[in-house]
Design an enzyme around this catalytic site. Structure first.
Site, PDB file in Angstrom:
ATOM      1  N   CYS A  66       0.851  -1.190   0.000  1.00 49.94           N
ATOM      2  CA  CYS A  66       0.000   0.000   0.000  1.00 49.94           C
ATOM      3  C   CYS A  66       0.889   1.243   0.000  1.00 49.94           C
ATOM      4  O   CYS A  66       2.011   1.206   0.534  1.00 49.94           O
ATOM      5  CB  CYS A  66      -0.875  -0.031   1.250  1.00 49.94           C
ATOM      6  N   ASP A 444       4.597  10.581 -39.444  1.00 50.94           N
ATOM      7  CA  ASP A 444       5.647  10.698 -40.439  1.00 50.94           C
ATOM      8  C   ASP A 444       5.295   9.755 -41.597  1.00 50.94           C
ATOM      9  O   ASP A 444       4.414   8.894 -41.460  1.00 50.94           O
ATOM     10  CB  ASP A 444       6.980  10.311 -39.784  1.00 50.94           C
TER      11      ASP A 444
END
Length: 754
Positions: A66, A444
């Protein structure tokens, strides 16, 4: 791959300029210089690394399930001489950068003081630790159930109280020590709240309520821990694809099995049919097909022969391969993949930062409300001290932000791990969350929408020069470049000629081309603007270029520069074409289906070549003849309109535009070590479909995180109101908190199935 091979793609716009129009002066740069302009990408966050006067110590730990435990570790190690602490919830490790004066045993003692325990070779396995916790919680639950049965039967006896108190002690052994450690650090966490609630319930002789609180919270912590461990196992499954053994070839030709981690660079290993390749290397003997699916997600095997690169974790299929090792095991592709996923926690998502800040304020605020709830009604309004103490204890239980805090990191790591299995590497939660917000995508051309395998289709010579003479010059110059266009020209020339020439003073001229001296004469290879700049452009050249550009060819001009007593002239035009990838159309359609509103092509190729792609592909815009700084301007414009914009390139020539974009995506991580350094997202194969997979995963992760946060907050709000109205009790409060935590964790783990 980028299309900014500067001497081949920036052609002149005939509609506006003439042969004699002045061109911008080129800036001369040598080939090894950085040709990127203005903006450079921010360096990605690195793992901890020690300098000469620092030591990096790494511990494997247990019981760190935790974010509260991470805070505890940070607090305990906050001292002079400790420079940086990196506790990773998902890998279960703690890395500490410290001075040589601080001994490893001292650091270990500090970590152990937080209830988180450092593991060593003698430590019990995770399975063993889980079994102990499971038995503790199980016995506590049985005792609680027995006590409740006696209570339900109205059997008033000391035995009932003993059963419940023992249940409290057993479950409390997993909660109370953590609470005590937090109090020593002057920090208020969930364990403290639950401990106070239990003590309060015992004080008012509600033993069954106290036992239920501690048992249900211990059960919640156990299930939460098991869920986090499941996410960790998903990461470790990536590691399993890399074998631990390698078959080393000795000097006498025999082989010896050794640990893969012990194999050194330049040593030779043998990979038999059916074996997994243990380290990255280059094939020096043999031919086979290799299944790269475990690493890249590719479904079809890839042929490998002498000179080809093979990667760790991929599977050799039918032929034996002798491989020269090119990387140590720790530097292999799969090691980079695993490290990226493990370090993802360091790149927190916006929602995770919000949750962390909210929890820091929320928990103490509810504690204050609980105290006021206990004091004010009895003191000023004649309420029952017993009843309002009970209500305040219920508020304490509800105050636990466990469901809120744990759900976000589990969601992020589950999403990142699932994408890594599919061959998509994402640098942390903030990037994954940003992927879910992408509205526009700039792509591209070369290697992204097209194959990236240009071929010389036409050779046009001028001024009595032969094709052979022109190709000799072209091959000599282009042999210095690794760009796809250069490689295509060299490949074409190798098939046509055998004579090799030497180039002196070779240099790259950004945005124009390359130049060098061969046998005392100065030559250039470049675009139309380059020919203008040196004064060798002619109407004949203009007409031929217009004709070739109309046919969508990429152009390279070979010219003799004016120098000394030599008159400059054009020698040749090389016309090249690149085939569109067969999956490009479907990929763009999938991108739009995933929520991307606009797909824009940004290329350094001439505008007519770029525009021709819009006939075959569903592109929204196509812009050609762009230098790196031009692409940056287009990205800035897109961000103004769409806010969240991604740019796909090769991670090198497109680095400025990728850095300017919200998300930079590099195509083809396999074979490109720079891609992972310059991009936010790296695709392990040249497959544009992976982009839509990543965006869909980002949207799904974002949706699940938002639901988890909403669900956790609404649950808390409902039970706060019910408590104040007198309709809730400790049982319901703990059940609601436990149930909410488990539901958001299970919801987060669904992302593992991307």
């Amino acid at each position: 791959m980028s299309s900014d091979h500067t001497h081949s793609h920036k052609n002149h716009d005939h509609g506006h300029d003439s042969c004699c129009a002045p061109a911008p002066k080129p800036v001369h740069k040598h080939a090894h210089d950085n040709c990127c302009s203005a903006e450079t990408p921010l360096a990605p966050q690195k793992a901890l690394a020690a300098s000469n006067d620092e030591i990096l110590t790494k511990f494997k730990v247990a019981n760190m399930d935790c974010p509260d435990e991470i805070k505890a570790i940070n607090e305990s190690l906050k001292m002079t001489g400790v420079f940086k602490i990196q506790a990773n919830l998902m890998s279960g490790t703690v890395e500490i950068l410290h001075s040589p004066d601080i001994h490893k045993s001292f650091l270990r003692k500090k970590i152990d003081s937080t209830v988180v325990k450092v593991l060593d070779d003698e430590s019990p396995s995770t399975i063993g630790q889980n079994q102990k916790r499971i038995w503790t919680v199980a016995i506590s639950g049985v005792l609680l159930l027995a006590g409740l049965v006696l209570q339900w039967m109205n059997v008033v006896s000391v035995f009932e109280s003993i059963l419940l108190l023992v249940s409290i002690v057993l479950s409390g052994s997993l909660v109370f020590p953590k609470a005590l450690a937090s109090i020593k650090r002057k920090y208020l966490d969930m364990n403290v709240l639950m401990t106070v609630a239990a003590i309060g319930a015992i004080a008012i002789k509600e033993y069954s309520e106290a036992a239920a609180v501690v048992f249900l919270f211990a059960l919640s912590e156990l299930l939460e821990s098991l869920s986090v461990q499941r996410a960790r196992r998903a990461i470790q499954e990536l590691l399993k694809i890399a074998p631990q053994k390698a078959l080393l070839i000795l000097e006498d030709g025999s082989t010896k099995e050794v640990e893969a981690s012990e194999v050194q660079i330049s040593q030779l290993i043998r990979v038999k049919p059916g074996d997994v390749i243990p380290v990255d290397g280059e094939v020096i003997k043999g031919h086979s097909s290799v299944n790269q699916a475990p690493l890249t997600g590719e479904s079809l095997p890839v042929e490998k022969s002498q000179g080809e690169t093979v990667y760790t974790g991929t599977i050799n299929q039918e032929g034996s391969l002798d491989v020269k090792v090119t990387k140590a095991f720790s530097d292999t592709k799969i090691s980079q993949v695993i490290k990226m996923v493990e370090e993802a926690q360091e790149h927190k998502a916006v929602s995770q930062k919000f949750v962390d800040r909210f929890a820091e304020i929320y928990t103490p605020a509810v504690l204050v409300v609980a105290i006021l709830t206990f004091l004010i009604p009895p003191a000023f309004f004649g309420g029952s001290w017993h009843d309002w103490l009970y209500k305040s204890l219920v508020l304490l239980v509800i105050a636990c932000p466990c469901a809120l805090v744990i759900s976000t990191p589990v969601s992020i790591v589950s999403g990142l791990t699932a994408l890594a299995r599919r061959g998509v590497l994402v640098k942390g939660g903030v990037v994954l969350e940003s992927l879910g917000k992408i509205k526009a995508l700039a792509v591209d051309k070369t290697g992204t929408l097209t194959e990236g395998k240009l071929k010389v289709e036409k050779v046009v010579t001028f001024n009595s020069f032969s094709e052979k003479q022109a190709l000799e010059i072209a091959r000599a110059m282009e042999s210095h470049s690794t760009h796809p266009i250069a490689q295509a020209i060299v490949t074409y020339a190798d098939d046509k000629i055998t004579e090799k020439k030497i180039v002196d003073r070779f240099s790259t001229i950004t945005g124009f081309g390359v130049e060098g001296i061969i046998e005392g004469h100065s030559y250039l290879l470049g675009n139309h603007r380059f020919a203008h700049d040196v004064g060798i452009c002619t109407p004949e050249l203009e007409n031929k270029l217009r004709e070739l550009e109309d046919e969508a060819y990429s152009i390279v001009i070979i010219g003799h520069k004016p120098h000394d007593n030599c008159k400059g002239e054009v020698l040749c035009i090389l016309a090249l074409k690149d085939a569109i990838r067969k999956e490009s159309k479907d990929s763009i359609l999938e991108l739009k289906a995933s929520g991307v509103e606009r797909v824009i092509l940004l290329s350094g190729d001439n505008q007519k070549t770029v525009s021709s792609l819009t006939k075959d592909l569903p592109l929204d815009e196509a812009h050609g003849e762009l230098l790196p700084e031009d692409k940056v301007k287009h990205i800035e414009s897109l961000k103004t309109k769409y806010q969240s914009v991604a740019m796909i390139g090769d991670g090198i020539n497109d680095a400025p535009a990728m850095a300017k974009a919200s998300i930079g995506i590099a195509m083809g991580f396999v074979g490109s070590d720079t891609a992972i350094e310059t991009s936010d997202v790296t695709l392990m194969t040249d497959d544009l479909k992976q982009v839509s997979t990543a965006i869909k995963a980002g949207r799904r992760t974002l949706s699940i995180i938002q639901f988890n946060i909403f669900f956790a907050l609404v649950t808390k709000a409902i039970f706060l109101v019910l408590t104040l109205l007198g309709y809730s009790n400790l049982w319901l409060a703990v059940a609601a908190d436990t149930g909410a935590a488990l539901l958001v964790i299970l919801n987060s783990l669904r992302l593992l199935r991307i």
